[in-house]
Every structure is written in structure tokens, then in C-alpha cells.
Design a protein around this motif. Structure first.
Motif, PDB file in Angstrom:
ATOM      1  N   TYR A 182      -3.936  -0.019  -3.470  1.00  0.00           N
ATOM      2  CA  TYR A 182      -3.784   0.022  -4.922  1.00  0.00           C
ATOM      3  C   TYR A 182      -2.683   0.998  -5.338  1.00  0.00           C
ATOM      4  N   CYS A 183      -2.618   2.130  -4.679  1.00  0.00           N
ATOM      5  CA  CYS A 183      -1.586   3.116  -5.005  1.00  0.00           C
ATOM      6  C   CYS A 183      -0.203   2.578  -4.677  1.00  0.00           C
ATOM      7  N   ILE A 184      -0.103   1.837  -3.574  1.00  0.00           N
ATOM      8  CA  ILE A 184       1.168   1.198  -3.223  1.00  0.00           C
ATOM      9  C   ILE A 184       1.527   0.154  -4.273  1.00  0.00           C
ATOM     10  N   GLN A 185       0.547  -0.635  -4.655  1.00  0.00           N
ATOM     11  CA  GLN A 185       0.770  -1.642  -5.691  1.00  0.00           C
ATOM     12  C   GLN A 185       1.268  -0.987  -6.980  1.00  0.00           C
ATOM     13  N   ALA A 186       0.658   0.152  -7.344  1.00  0.00           N
ATOM     14  CA  ALA A 186       1.059   0.854  -8.564  1.00  0.00           C
ATOM     15  C   ALA A 186       2.506   1.323  -8.493  1.00  0.00           C
ATOM     16  N   ALA A 187       2.905   1.855  -7.346  1.00  0.00           N
ATOM     17  CA  ALA A 187       4.268   2.346  -7.188  1.00  0.00           C
ATOM     18  C   ALA A 187       5.283   1.216  -7.243  1.00  0.00           C
ATOM     19  N   ARG A 188       5.013   0.141  -6.539  1.00  0.00           N
ATOM     20  CA  ARG A 188       5.926  -1.000  -6.529  1.00  0.00           C
ATOM     21  C   ARG A 188       6.009  -1.639  -7.916  1.00  0.00           C
ATOM     22  N   PHE A 189       4.881  -1.697  -8.607  1.00  0.00           N
ATOM     23  CA  PHE A 189       4.836  -2.218  -9.969  1.00  0.00           C
ATOM     24  C   PHE A 189       5.669  -1.339 -10.900  1.00  0.00           C
ATOM     25  N   GLY A 190       5.496  -0.027 -10.777  1.00  0.00           N
ATOM     26  CA  GLY A 190       6.212   0.884 -11.653  1.00  0.00           C
ATOM     27  C   GLY A 190       7.716   0.776 -11.508  1.00  0.00           C
ATOM     28  N   PHE A 191       8.191   0.831 -10.287  1.00  0.00           N
ATOM     29  CA  PHE A 191       9.640   0.779 -10.049  1.00  0.00           C
ATOM     30  C   PHE A 191      10.194  -0.646 -10.108  1.00  0.00           C
ATOM     31  N   GLY A 192       9.325  -1.638 -10.027  1.00  0.00           N
ATOM     32  CA  GLY A 192       9.803  -3.018 -10.026  1.00  0.00           C
ATOM     33  C   GLY A 192      10.702  -3.300  -8.846  1.00  0.00           C
ATOM     34  N   ALA A 193      10.396  -2.671  -7.717  1.00  0.00           N
ATOM     35  CA  ALA A 193      11.263  -2.767  -6.534  1.00  0.00           C
ATOM     36  C   ALA A 193      10.435  -2.459  -5.298  1.00  0.00           C
ATOM     37  N   GLU A 194      11.088  -2.580  -4.153  1.00  0.00           N
ATOM     38  CA  GLU A 194      10.453  -2.248  -2.885  1.00  0.00           C
ATOM     39  C   GLU A 194      10.986  -0.917  -2.373  1.00  0.00           C
ATOM     40  N   PRO A 195      10.144  -0.098  -1.728  1.00  0.00           N
ATOM     41  CA  PRO A 195      10.635   1.168  -1.172  1.00  0.00           C
ATOM     42  C   PRO A 195      11.577   0.921  -0.001  1.00  0.00           C
ATOM     43  N   ARG A 196      12.597   1.775   0.087  1.00  0.00           N
ATOM     44  CA  ARG A 196      13.566   1.650   1.186  1.00  0.00           C
ATOM     45  C   ARG A 196      13.001   2.200   2.485  1.00  0.00           C
ATOM     46  N   ARG A 197      12.122   3.196   2.375  1.00  0.00           N
ATOM     47  CA  ARG A 197      11.507   3.792   3.556  1.00  0.00           C
ATOM     48  C   ARG A 197      10.238   4.506   3.112  1.00  0.00           C
ATOM     49  N   VAL A 198       9.342   4.749   4.061  1.00  0.00           N
ATOM     50  CA  VAL A 198       8.075   5.406   3.759  1.00  0.00           C
ATOM     51  C   VAL A 198       7.731   6.373   4.883  1.00  0.00           C
ATOM     52  N   ILE A 199       6.908   7.358   4.546  1.00  0.00           N
ATOM     53  CA  ILE A 199       6.399   8.274   5.563  1.00  0.00           C
ATOM     54  C   ILE A 199       4.963   8.624   5.209  1.00  0.00           C
ATOM     55  N   SER A 325       4.545   4.883  10.621  1.00  0.00           N
ATOM     56  CA  SER A 325       5.096   6.212  10.379  1.00  0.00           C
ATOM     57  C   SER A 325       4.169   7.306  10.876  1.00  0.00           C
ATOM     58  N   THR A 326       2.870   7.128  10.653  1.00  0.00           N
ATOM     59  CA  THR A 326       1.925   8.170  11.070  1.00  0.00           C
ATOM     60  C   THR A 326       1.843   8.270  12.592  1.00  0.00           C
ATOM     61  N   GLU A 327       2.096   7.159  13.277  1.00  0.00           N
ATOM     62  CA  GLU A 327       2.100   7.177  14.741  1.00  0.00           C
ATOM     63  C   GLU A 327       3.394   7.779  15.277  1.00  0.00           C
ATOM     64  N   ALA A 328       4.510   7.428  14.636  1.00  0.00           N
ATOM     65  CA  ALA A 328       5.820   7.847  15.146  1.00  0.00           C
ATOM     66  C   ALA A 328       6.244   9.218  14.623  1.00  0.00           C
ATOM     67  N   GLY A 329       5.613   9.669  13.528  1.00  0.00           N
ATOM     68  CA  GLY A 329       5.993  10.950  12.949  1.00  0.00           C
ATOM     69  C   GLY A 329       7.373  10.931  12.318  1.00  0.00           C
ATOM     70  N   GLN A 330       7.753   9.791  11.732  1.00  0.00           N
ATOM     71  CA  GLN A 330       9.081   9.673  11.140  1.00  0.00           C
ATOM     72  C   GLN A 330       9.057   8.643  10.023  1.00  0.00           C
ATOM     73  N   TRP A 331      10.165   8.612   9.244  1.00  0.00           N
ATOM     74  CA  TRP A 331      10.312   7.598   8.213  1.00  0.00           C
ATOM     75  C   TRP A 331      10.346   6.210   8.859  1.00  0.00           C
ATOM     76  N   GLU A 332       9.765   5.229   8.171  1.00  0.00           N
ATOM     77  CA  GLU A 332       9.807   3.850   8.624  1.00  0.00           C
ATOM     78  C   GLU A 332      10.219   2.934   7.463  1.00  0.00           C
ATOM     79  N   THR A 333      10.885   1.840   7.786  1.00  0.00           N
ATOM     80  CA  THR A 333      11.318   0.877   6.784  1.00  0.00           C
ATOM     81  C   THR A 333      10.346  -0.291   6.739  1.00  0.00           C
ATOM     82  N   PRO A 334       9.784  -0.617   5.558  1.00  0.00           N
ATOM     83  CA  PRO A 334       8.907  -1.780   5.456  1.00  0.00           C
ATOM     84  C   PRO A 334       9.627  -3.056   5.881  1.00  0.00           C
ATOM     85  N   GLN A 335       8.961  -3.878   6.675  1.00  0.00           N
ATOM     86  CA  GLN A 335       9.558  -5.096   7.207  1.00  0.00           C
ATOM     87  C   GLN A 335       8.805  -6.308   6.663  1.00  0.00           C
ATOM     88  N   ALA A 336       9.177  -6.722   5.451  1.00  0.00           N
ATOM     89  CA  ALA A 336       8.520  -7.874   4.843  1.00  0.00           C
ATOM     90  C   ALA A 336       9.208  -9.165   5.242  1.00  0.00           C
TER      91      ALA A 336
END
Length: 336
Positions: A182-199, A325-336
Motif C-alpha cells: 500500500y505504501c508503494i502504491q501511495a508513492a507511485r500514485f503520488g508521483f505518477g511515475a515509477e521509481p528509478r531505484r529502491v533500497i 535490495s535487502t539481500e544485496a545491501g545495495q540500490w536495486e532497479t525495479p524490473q517490470a
């Protein structure tokens, strides 16, 4: 087709029986005509309690019912995609509970199914059909708080029962899939875009292994979103949108009450004691009624459902990237 969509329900899951179905039964464009369980007694009990005309002792019987137009699928997470496929292949439109799948790859299989069958398939993020969220979208697009730069979310409850399916890792249990989505949905809804990377960061329950505390940061072109979700904290929820000239706060963003008005707060002054806050209040409404009607209208009128597969896959891509990201300990790019 009739002026109302005739719904059937796969399983007597609590979210359906206690929340979604009572809401849908009050809909302008929906009727709930059948419910199925692998235990006929359970199906009959739920049908009697809710006044549903038909009860089936198998999911197959429900899907074979020619008087059902659409299926609501609140099965355990790992059963979402298999039974959504079977419902679609039976010619039924499908509203599937979130998360629609356990992986992006699994969710993508539904694209071919939709193309082949011609039915509508949507994910049940009820917030996206609800009055307060629609209004927040209007305010953000109108520039009411200037340029959006930050979305901050928090969602938690306490449930450490090992028997509860939300604590079964093999069923897609844990905080991120259950409520972090839900929090992810809220963020994507707010920005009207997809995140470039996440951690992300995760603390797992030592016995059940599910993520009981997850936090993440999402990097959008226009700003950042951060959130924390937990299945073992005091119940709380809040979402705030911060812009260059103001902020908007949704007081009860996710489990909006159906017996009292909801409110959003708009602050264009930055006055720290809150004296400059404008309150918008919305009449009593049931977000599950609105979700069912929005989906049903899309079927009746040939429009798009509130959360189509492409949206569901994009949200799942962020979830999957946070886990990586939590496994690798680094930023990751969503792969839709």
C-alpha cells in the motif's frame, strides 16, 4: 449483459466475508450471487450470513456457473495467479486481492491470459477507488502543494500468531507483501511515475522468518518516498505528501472507516503548531462498495479497471526490488 455485474467469490476468506462482500452488496452496479469453498458447509454458512443466493463446495463449480459474470479472488497469495487464470479461462472477469502474485514473472503470465480470453483482470487496491484518494490525486495534479518532492508512509499492526496465514512465508506472508504494498502504491500514485531505484531494510521474525519490520526508500525523478511497515508494531497508519509550497496528510489512508467521515489535512502555511491547516471531510462511504462499482462499471461500459495488470506488475516490481535490495545491501532497479 444486465445493468449489474453478477459476482462470484472464491473462498470464504475473512477479508471477503467481513469487508469486501458486504460493501459490494450495497453497490449500484454489483450483486454477489454465489460463493464457493472447498468445504460446502463453510460456503453455505457464509452464504446464509450474507444473503448470497448460491453456495458451492468447489471452486470449479463456481467457475462453471453461467450466471456469474465476474470473480472476486481473495484466496491466499500463492493461489492468486493460478485461480485467476482458471477464472479468466472460464470467461469471467477477475478482481484479485493484492498482491496479485508473489513475483513479477508470475504476474506477467496474466498478460497473455487476458489477451487470449478478452476478460478484464484487476488488482484489489480499494484505496484507488475511494473518495479521499481521488481528491488527493486532484490536489496533487492541480499543484495545490507546489511540486511534490516527498511521500512518507507508515502502516503497521500487531499479529505474531504462527497459525495466521499472514505469518506463513510460503504463502507470501510478511509486512512488505501484506501492507508495504500500500505504501508503494501511495508513492507511485503520488508521483505518477515509477521509481528509478529502491533500497530497503528488513528485520525478520526469528521463528516464522517473515519480514516483520521493513523500511524502504524509493528514488523518483521528482523526489523521494520513504516508508516503514510492520506486522509486529502498535497499529498505526499515515501517508503525507510534501510539496514545495505545502503538504497533504491522509489521516486514515488504508483502513478507512465505513461508519464515519474521513479527512485529509491540507497545510499551505508551514505553521508548525497546525493553526494553518485546512480540513477536507468526506461523507461516510465504503471503499469496498466504490471498488466493486468502479470495476463493474469498467466491465459494463468497456472502460479500464482501476488497477489493471500493468499497474499491478509495476507495483510488484518495486516489491521484488526491495527484497533484492535487502539481500544485496545495495540500490536495486525495479524490473517490470
Amino acid at each position: 449483459m444486465s445493468k449489474k455485474i453478477r459476482w462470484g467469490v472464491l473462498s470464504t476468506a475473512n477479508i471477503g466475508v467481513k469487508k469486501v462482500l458486504p460493501g459490494m452488496q450495497r453497490g449500484q452496479y454489483t450483486t454477489v450471487d454465489a460463493i464457493a469453498s472447498r468445504d460446502l458447509a463453510k460456503a453455505k454458512g457464509a452464504a446464509a450470513a450474507l444473503g448470497i443466493p448460491r453456495a458451492y463446495g468447489s471452486y470449479e463449480e463456481l467457475l462453471a456457473d453461467p450466471e456469474i459474470d465476474a470473480i472476486y479472488n481473495p484466496l491466499p497469495n500463492q493461489m492468486h495467479v493460478p485461480w485467476t487464470i482458471r477464472a479468466a479461462e472460464a470467461g469471467k472477469h477477475v478482481l484479485c486481492e493484492k498482491p496479485i502474485s508473489l513475483t513479477v514473472a508470475e504476474a506477467k503470465t496474466l498478460l497473455a491470459v487476458r489477451a487470449r480470453t478478452g476478460v478484464k483482470i484487476g488488482e484489489a487496491f480499494m484505496i484507488r477507488s475511494y473518495t479521499q484518494w481521488l481528491r488527493v490525486g486532484e490536489l496533487l495534479r492541480a499543484g495545490r502543494i507546489g511540486q511534490l518532492r516527498s511521500v512518507v508512509g507508515f502502516f503497521s499492526y500487531f499479529n505474531d500468531d504462527p497459525a495466521n496465514i499472514r505469518n506463513h512465508i510460503e504463502s507470501g506472508g510478511g509486512a512488505l507483501l501484506d501492507i508495504g504494498c500500500y505504501c508503494i502504491q501511495a508513492a507511485r500514485f503520488g508521483f505518477g511515475a515509477e521509481p528509478r531505484r529502491v533500497i530497503g531494510l528488513i528485520k525478520r521474525d526469528p521463528k516464522m522468518k517473515i519480514d516483520r519490520l521493513t523500511s524502504a526508500m524509493l528514488d523518483f525523478e521528482g523526489g523521494h518516498a520513504i516508508f516503514t511497515c510492520s506486522t509486529q508494531l502498535v497499529p498505526y497508519q499515515k501517508v503525507q505528501f510534501f510539496g514545495t509550497t505545502g503538504r497533504i496528510e491522509i489521516q486514515i489512508p488504508f483502513n478507512a472507516p465505513k461508519d464515519r467521515p474521513t479527512r485529509i489535512l491540507i497545510d499551505e502555511t508551514g505553521e508548525l503548531f497546525g493553526s494553518g491547516i485546512e480540513i477536507e471531510e468526506f461523507p461516510i462511504a465504503d471503499q469496498y462498495t466504490m471498488q466493486g462499482d468502479a470495476f463493474s462499471r469498467a466491465v459494463l461500459e468497456g472502460g479500464e479497471v482501476p488497477i489493471p495488470l500493468e499497474e499491478a506488475i509495476a507495483n510488484m516490481a518495486v516489491i521484488e526490488a526491495i527484497f533484492r535490495s535487502t539481500e544485496a545491501g545495495q540500490w536495486e532497479t525495479p524490473q517490470a
